[in-house]
Design an enzyme around this catalytic site. Structure first.
Site, mmCIF file in Angstrom:
data_model
loop_
_atom_site.group_PDB
_atom_site.id
_atom_site.type_symbol
_atom_site.label_atom_id
_atom_site.label_comp_id
_atom_site.label_asym_id
_atom_site.label_seq_id
_atom_site.Cartn_x
_atom_site.Cartn_y
_atom_site.Cartn_z
ATOM 1 C CB THR A 1 42.859 75.703 52.890
ATOM 2 O OG1 THR A 1 42.055 74.698 53.508
ATOM 3 C CG2 THR A 1 43.061 75.300 51.436
ATOM 4 C CE1 TYR B 1 39.227 77.104 49.970
ATOM 5 C CE2 TYR B 1 39.134 75.228 51.471
ATOM 6 C CZ TYR B 1 39.450 76.553 51.220
ATOM 7 O OH TYR B 1 39.996 77.331 52.214
#
Length: 330
Positions: A117, A141
């Site tokens: 990501t 995250y």
């Protein structure tokens, strides 16, 4: 025929990639716990339902099949949720990578494509973001994914594993044929939220922060069509088959749109002036993230076909309309 294990292949990006893999002639096995994915989204391959932390179950799937490569999607992806439940994110996103790599080692699988990501970059200062840009994630995250990247790289140094790590920017849209799309009930992607508001599924859409140092005060992101992202995984796999040199690659178009611009586009296409609620910033959200897609084009020959916010929104809206009609047939 090349046989691929796709973890999380029943999810949003995973199912679109499975479709592309099937169309390309690969033999596919999907491993998914169906917590956010749907068996109905799997158009090719064989599904095994299981948890990644169930080492016995995972190992059994590896033992039953002679995999040539693994594409690993399965992960938790919500920034706000990661701030509330960091241990779950480090467990699901980081520890489970170790479980998969241990199976790769045991069963001699040496090609690995990993779903990472742009959150690994954190609060970016320079644009567009290069793969060499500093990685300073600002939420669990992003940190969990960066840790996973480190684990993959360290294992590759000690083994014959070759990998492609794909750092996604903001994924949206749906399959252009209308067969699959975003299935998750709790999905909070901005474009899906806007489409839901336009269709009356949600009462309104929210803007979290209007005081960012951007052109209109709202966050700017690089939106990528899910079909182009799925193609990037197939391209990465073909690259590893032909040129086994590990790579880290950004997946984005290099064009940024603000939250206000996205909602304006959804209103334009839907013809609905849905309510938009402006509220305070969310912790862990950077102001602006735009990718450099130069390296991925040069290295694996990625050639996106859907680089258009208009097309992304139209496909997402058509998919949500289709789901709504299925739930409420006339």
């Amino acid at each position: 025929m090349t046989k691929i294990l796709v973890t999380g292949g029943a999810g949003y990006i995973g199912s679109h990639t499975v479709k592309k893999l099937g169309e390309a002639g690969y033999e596919i096995v999907i491993y998914d716990n169906l917590s956010t994915g749907s068996a109905a989204a799997i158009l090719y391959g064989k599904l095994y339902e299981g948890e990644l932390n169930d080492k016995q179950c995972l190992s059994k799937v590896f033992e039953q099949h002679s995999f040539d490569a693994v594409i690993h999607f399965a992960a938790s992806i919500s920034v706000p949720e990661s701030l509330e439940q960091p241990l779950n994110y480090y467990s699901n996103n980081t520890s489970n990578v170790i479980n998969i790599l241990q199976c790769c080692k045991k069963f001699n699988v040496n090609q690995f494509v990993f779903s990472s990501t742009a959150a690994v970059y954190g609060e970016v200062q320079d644009f567009p973001v290069e793969e060499s840009s500093p990685t300073l994630p600002i939420n669990p995250y992003g940190k969990s994914k960066l840790m996973s990247e480190s684990i993959i790289r360290d294992y590759a140094q000690a083994s014959e594993l070759q990998y492609v790590i794909l750092r996604y920017f903001n994924v949206a849209g749906a399959d252009s044929s209308g067969k699959i799309g975003q299935m998750g009930q709790k999905a909070a992607h901005l474009i899906k939220v806007g489409c839901d508001a336009a269709l009356g599924i949600r009462a309104s859409a929210s803007i979290y922060g209007t005081d960012y140092p951007t052109k209109d005060g709202t966050g700017i992101r690089d939106y990528i069509h899910v079909e182009d992202l799925a193609t990037a995984h197939v391209d990465a796999l073909k690259y590893l088959e032909q040129e086994p040199t590990s790579q880290i690659l950004n997946c984005g178009y290099g064009t940024g749109y603000s939250v206000k611009e996205v909602f304006s586009k959804i209103k334009e296409i839907s013809g609905v002036d849905f309510p938009v609620v402006e509220t305070s910033r969310r912790e862990g959200d950077p102001a602006c993230v735009i990718a450099s897609g130069k390296k991925i084009r040069e290295v694996i020959g990625w050639n996106p076909q859907h680089n258009s916010l208009d097309e992304i929104v139209r496909s997402a809206l058509a998919w949500e309309q289709k789901k709504l009609k299925q739930l409420n047939p006339v």
